[in-house]
Write a protein that holds these residues in place. Structure first.
Motif, PDB file in Angstrom:
ATOM      1  N   ALA A 178       0.853  -1.193   0.000  1.00 36.09           N
ATOM      2  CA  ALA A 178       0.000   0.000   0.000  1.00 36.09           C
ATOM      3  C   ALA A 178       0.884   1.236   0.000  1.00 36.09           C
ATOM      4  CB  ALA A 178      -0.917   0.012   1.216  1.00 36.09           C
ATOM      5  N   VAL A 179       0.428   2.272  -0.701  1.00 34.15           N
ATOM      6  CA  VAL A 179       1.106   3.569  -0.730  1.00 34.15           C
ATOM      7  C   VAL A 179       0.042   4.638  -0.510  1.00 34.15           C
ATOM      8  CG1 VAL A 179       2.586   5.149  -2.013  1.00 34.15           C
ATOM      9  CG2 VAL A 179       2.771   2.671  -2.403  1.00 34.15           C
ATOM     10  N   THR A 180       0.248   5.488   0.489  1.00 35.42           N
ATOM     11  CA  THR A 180      -0.746   6.506   0.835  1.00 35.42           C
ATOM     12  C   THR A 180      -0.091   7.866   0.968  1.00 35.42           C
ATOM     13  OG1 THR A 180      -2.044   4.879   2.071  1.00 35.42           O
ATOM     14  CG2 THR A 180      -2.506   7.197   2.517  1.00 35.42           C
ATOM     15  N   ARG A 181      -0.657   8.864   0.305  1.00 36.67           N
ATOM     16  CA  ARG A 181      -0.276  10.250   0.504  1.00 36.67           C
ATOM     17  C   ARG A 181      -1.545  11.095   0.297  1.00 36.67           C
ATOM     18  NH1 ARG A 181       3.835  13.111  -2.114  1.00 36.67           N
ATOM     19  NH2 ARG A 181       2.502  14.880  -1.591  1.00 36.67           N
ATOM     20  N   PRO A 182      -1.547  12.365   0.731  1.00 35.06           N
ATOM     21  CA  PRO A 182      -2.757  13.172   0.598  1.00 35.06           C
ATOM     22  C   PRO A 182      -3.312  13.143  -0.830  1.00 35.06           C
ATOM     23  CG  PRO A 182      -1.210  14.313   1.996  1.00 35.06           C
ATOM     24  CD  PRO A 182      -0.488  13.111   1.455  1.00 35.06           C
ATOM     25  N   GLY A 183      -4.565  12.775  -0.935  1.00 33.55           N
ATOM     26  CA  GLY A 183      -5.258  12.755  -2.215  1.00 33.55           C
ATOM     27  C   GLY A 183      -5.346  11.423  -2.893  1.00 33.55           C
ATOM     28  N   VAL A 184      -4.510  10.434  -2.484  1.00 30.56           N
ATOM     29  CA  VAL A 184      -4.461   9.181  -3.229  1.00 30.56           C
ATOM     30  C   VAL A 184      -4.055   8.027  -2.321  1.00 30.56           C
ATOM     31  CG1 VAL A 184      -2.061   9.615  -3.919  1.00 30.56           C
ATOM     32  CG2 VAL A 184      -3.473   8.046  -5.275  1.00 30.56           C
ATOM     33  N   ARG A 185      -4.583   6.851  -2.643  1.00 32.10           N
ATOM     34  CA  ARG A 185      -4.156   5.622  -1.968  1.00 32.10           C
ATOM     35  C   ARG A 185      -4.094   4.505  -3.002  1.00 32.10           C
ATOM     36  NH1 ARG A 185      -3.337   2.888   2.685  1.00 32.10           N
ATOM     37  NH2 ARG A 185      -4.200   0.802   2.934  1.00 32.10           N
ATOM     38  N   LEU A 186      -2.975   3.782  -2.995  1.00 29.65           N
ATOM     39  CA  LEU A 186      -2.776   2.608  -3.842  1.00 29.65           C
ATOM     40  C   LEU A 186      -2.719   1.374  -2.974  1.00 29.65           C
ATOM     41  CD1 LEU A 186      -1.898   1.042  -6.434  1.00 29.65           C
ATOM     42  CD2 LEU A 186       0.456   1.709  -5.889  1.00 29.65           C
ATOM     43  N   VAL A 187      -3.496   0.359  -3.320  1.00 29.71           N
ATOM     44  CA  VAL A 187      -3.468  -0.933  -2.637  1.00 29.71           C
ATOM     45  C   VAL A 187      -3.249  -2.005  -3.689  1.00 29.71           C
ATOM     46  CG1 VAL A 187      -4.779  -2.617  -1.281  1.00 29.71           C
ATOM     47  CG2 VAL A 187      -4.997  -0.170  -0.790  1.00 29.71           C
ATOM     48  N   GLY A 188      -2.330  -2.932  -3.424  1.00 30.92           N
ATOM     49  CA  GLY A 188      -2.048  -3.968  -4.394  1.00 30.92           C
ATOM     50  C   GLY A 188      -1.767  -5.319  -3.773  1.00 30.92           C
ATOM     51  N   TYR A 189      -1.935  -6.349  -4.576  1.00 30.81           N
ATOM     52  CA  TYR A 189      -1.633  -7.722  -4.194  1.00 30.81           C
ATOM     53  C   TYR A 189      -0.890  -8.379  -5.350  1.00 30.81           C
ATOM     54  CZ  TYR A 189      -5.154  -6.963  -0.608  1.00 30.81           C
ATOM     55  OH  TYR A 189      -5.865  -6.451   0.447  1.00 30.81           O
ATOM     56  N   GLY A 190      -0.103  -9.390  -5.038  1.00 26.46           N
ATOM     57  CA  GLY A 190       0.606 -10.075  -6.098  1.00 26.46           C
ATOM     58  C   GLY A 190       1.112 -11.424  -5.648  1.00 26.46           C
ATOM     59  N   SER A 191       1.689 -12.159  -6.595  1.00 30.03           N
ATOM     60  CA  SER A 191       2.247 -13.469  -6.266  1.00 30.03           C
ATOM     61  C   SER A 191       3.317 -13.838  -7.260  1.00 30.03           C
ATOM     62  CB  SER A 191       1.152 -14.542  -6.259  1.00 30.03           C
ATOM     63  OG  SER A 191       0.771 -14.872  -7.582  1.00 30.03           O
ATOM     64  N   HIS A 192       4.112 -14.840  -6.886  1.00 32.24           N
ATOM     65  CA  HIS A 192       5.083 -15.407  -7.809  1.00 32.24           C
ATOM     66  C   HIS A 192       4.323 -16.118  -8.923  1.00 32.24           C
ATOM     67  CE1 HIS A 192       8.195 -15.816  -4.281  1.00 32.24           C
ATOM     68  NE2 HIS A 192       7.789 -14.587  -4.481  1.00 32.24           N
ATOM     69  N   GLN A 193       4.822 -15.979 -10.151  1.00 31.27           N
ATOM     70  CA  GLN A 193       4.240 -16.628 -11.313  1.00 31.27           C
ATOM     71  C   GLN A 193       5.229 -17.641 -11.884  1.00 31.27           C
ATOM     72  OE1 GLN A 193       0.855 -15.344 -12.386  1.00 31.27           O
ATOM     73  NE2 GLN A 193       1.313 -14.866 -10.257  1.00 31.27           N
ATOM     74  N   SER A 194       4.808 -18.326 -12.913  1.00 35.48           N
ATOM     75  CA  SER A 194       5.718 -19.215 -13.625  1.00 35.48           C
ATOM     76  C   SER A 194       6.769 -18.404 -14.372  1.00 35.48           C
ATOM     77  CB  SER A 194       4.937 -20.075 -14.619  1.00 35.48           C
ATOM     78  OG  SER A 194       3.978 -20.873 -13.953  1.00 35.48           O
ATOM     79  N   PHE A 195       7.871 -19.046 -14.705  1.00 33.83           N
ATOM     80  CA  PHE A 195       8.932 -18.451 -15.515  1.00 33.83           C
ATOM     81  C   PHE A 195       9.525 -17.206 -14.850  1.00 33.83           C
ATOM     82  CE2 PHE A 195       5.806 -20.426 -18.396  1.00 33.83           C
ATOM     83  CZ  PHE A 195       6.567 -21.473 -18.835  1.00 33.83           C
ATOM     84  N   ASP A 196       9.694 -17.264 -13.529  1.00 39.53           N
ATOM     85  CA  ASP A 196      10.382 -16.199 -12.797  1.00 39.53           C
ATOM     86  C   ASP A 196       9.666 -14.858 -12.942  1.00 39.53           C
ATOM     87  OD1 ASP A 196      12.318 -15.186 -11.127  1.00 39.53           O
ATOM     88  OD2 ASP A 196      13.741 -14.780 -12.730  1.00 39.53           O
ATOM     89  N   GLN A 197       8.328 -14.865 -12.960  1.00 36.34           N
ATOM     90  CA  GLN A 197       7.550 -13.646 -13.083  1.00 36.34           C
ATOM     91  C   GLN A 197       6.749 -13.380 -11.819  1.00 36.34           C
ATOM     92  OE1 GLN A 197       5.297 -14.378 -16.682  1.00 36.34           O
ATOM     93  NE2 GLN A 197       6.913 -13.510 -17.964  1.00 36.34           N
ATOM     94  N   ARG A 198       6.269 -12.130 -11.675  1.00 36.39           N
ATOM     95  CA  ARG A 198       5.451 -11.723 -10.534  1.00 36.39           C
ATOM     96  C   ARG A 198       4.238 -10.958 -11.050  1.00 36.39           C
ATOM     97  NH1 ARG A 198       9.130  -8.312  -6.656  1.00 36.39           N
ATOM     98  NH2 ARG A 198       7.975  -9.257  -4.939  1.00 36.39           N
ATOM     99  N   SER A 199       3.134 -11.106 -10.338  1.00 38.98           N
ATOM    100  CA  SER A 199       1.913 -10.398 -10.720  1.00 38.98           C
ATOM    101  C   SER A 199       1.680  -9.217  -9.806  1.00 38.98           C
ATOM    102  CB  SER A 199       0.704 -11.342 -10.632  1.00 38.98           C
ATOM    103  OG  SER A 199       0.496 -11.741  -9.279  1.00 38.98           O
ATOM    104  N   SER A 200       0.829  -8.279 -10.253  1.00 40.45           N
ATOM    105  CA  SER A 200       0.308  -7.235  -9.380  1.00 40.45           C
ATOM    106  C   SER A 200      -1.125  -6.932  -9.793  1.00 40.45           C
ATOM    107  CB  SER A 200       1.161  -5.957  -9.438  1.00 40.45           C
ATOM    108  OG  SER A 200       1.016  -5.279 -10.669  1.00 40.45           O
ATOM    109  N   LEU A 201      -2.032  -6.953  -8.812  1.00 35.33           N
ATOM    110  CA  LEU A 201      -3.435  -6.618  -8.998  1.00 35.33           C
ATOM    111  C   LEU A 201      -3.706  -5.422  -8.100  1.00 35.33           C
ATOM    112  CD1 LEU A 201      -3.072  -9.940  -9.074  1.00 35.33           C
ATOM    113  CD2 LEU A 201      -5.531  -9.838  -9.481  1.00 35.33           C
TER     114      LEU A 201
END
Length: 270
Positions: A178-201
């Motif tokens: 999570a990243v929070t500053r005045p006016g905005v908030r970002l929330v994310g989730y992710g996981s390890h993927q196949s082939f040395d990759q990572r996701s972000s939702l």
């Protein structure tokens, strides 16, 4: 492991150089044969709990850091404790780099239940906090990451209570941030993927009630981003083919003002 270590060192070195020269929901698990190293026990965070003070923390397997700092228009001092929390033949180490001053803290402790403190380490333009798990009896580390806490000297909104950023692994392969500053908030989730990759939702939300737009992005060799200009509105965005460390950023730009952003590094375990 050596490859992951080199990737982290390159990222850390790049950020340190930048500090010196420029002021500074479905998660698909990786297959067993191609899984990245476990992220269990990895976390990092910082946030303002007072207009003139923030706290920061970090963990690795067998390592725990807790710190506090004052902030008066970008200058202040910091204190904290680094702890070794496991009998694993490893040590815990913290280094703190302050722009214009250099490394003001370097503490190492070895042995389960032991700790080292640091007090009144001055800074004047942001902090780079580095956490290591050291191999006992050597100068080598086998795990590590950094937290970058930007200066509020030219961005007084950072000193708003609640401003901050965090990330943590809640399973061996899945993480949240999570990243929070005045006016905005970002929330994310992710996981390890196949082939040395990572996701972000991810979801970016406009928390300001004034005219303007909130935006956010996540980068890790590939980029995904979203934005909204609706008061109370949100936007979802995702990607499943990131690699290496992720760089998240949340920004807010008033219609008649300057865009202000807050970054967060989400390390890839090794």
């Amino acid at each position: 492991m050596r490859m992951m270590s080199r990737r982290w060192r390159r990222t850390s070195a790049t950020l340190a150089a930048a500090l010196v020269t420029a002021l500074l929901a479905v998660l698909v698990p990786a297959s067993a044969a191609q899984a990245l190293p476990s992220g269990s026990g990895w976390s990092g965070s910082w946030d303002y709990y007072h207009p003139n003070a923030f706290q920061y923390a970090g963990t690795l397997p067998g390592v725990r850091l807790t710190g506090y700092a004052t902030d008066y228009s970008g200058s202040g001092s910091t204190l904290g404790t680094i702890e070794d929390t496991a009998a694993d033949g490893r040590c815990a180490r913290v280094l703190i780099y302050a722009y214009g001053i250099g490394y003001t803290v370097d503490r190492t402790t070895c042995g389960s239940g032991t700790s080292q403190t640091y007090v009144n380490a001055a800074y004047n333009a942001g902090l780079l906090v580095i956490v290591y798990r050291m191999i006992s009896g050597t100068s080598d580390y086998d795990k590590g990451f950094y937290l970058y806490i930007p200066s509020s000297a030219s961005d007084s909104e950072l000193r708003t209570v609640g401003t901050g950023a965090s990330w943590s692994y809640y399973t061996a392969t899945s993480f949240q941030f999570a990243v929070t500053r005045p006016g905005v908030r970002l929330v994310g989730y992710g996981s390890h993927q196949s082939f040395d990759q990572r996701s972000s939702l991810n979801t970016v939300t406009k928390t300001a009630t004034t005219l303007g737009c909130a935006s956010a992005s996540v980068t890790g060799s590939t980029v995904t981003s979203g934005s909204t200009c609706v008061n109370g509105g949100s936007a979802n965005f995702s990607r499943f083919d990131h690699r290496y460390n992720l760089q998240a950023s949340a920004c807010y730009q008033p219609t008649a003002g300057t865009q202000r952003c807050l970054p967060l590094n989400i390390p890839e375990p090794y």
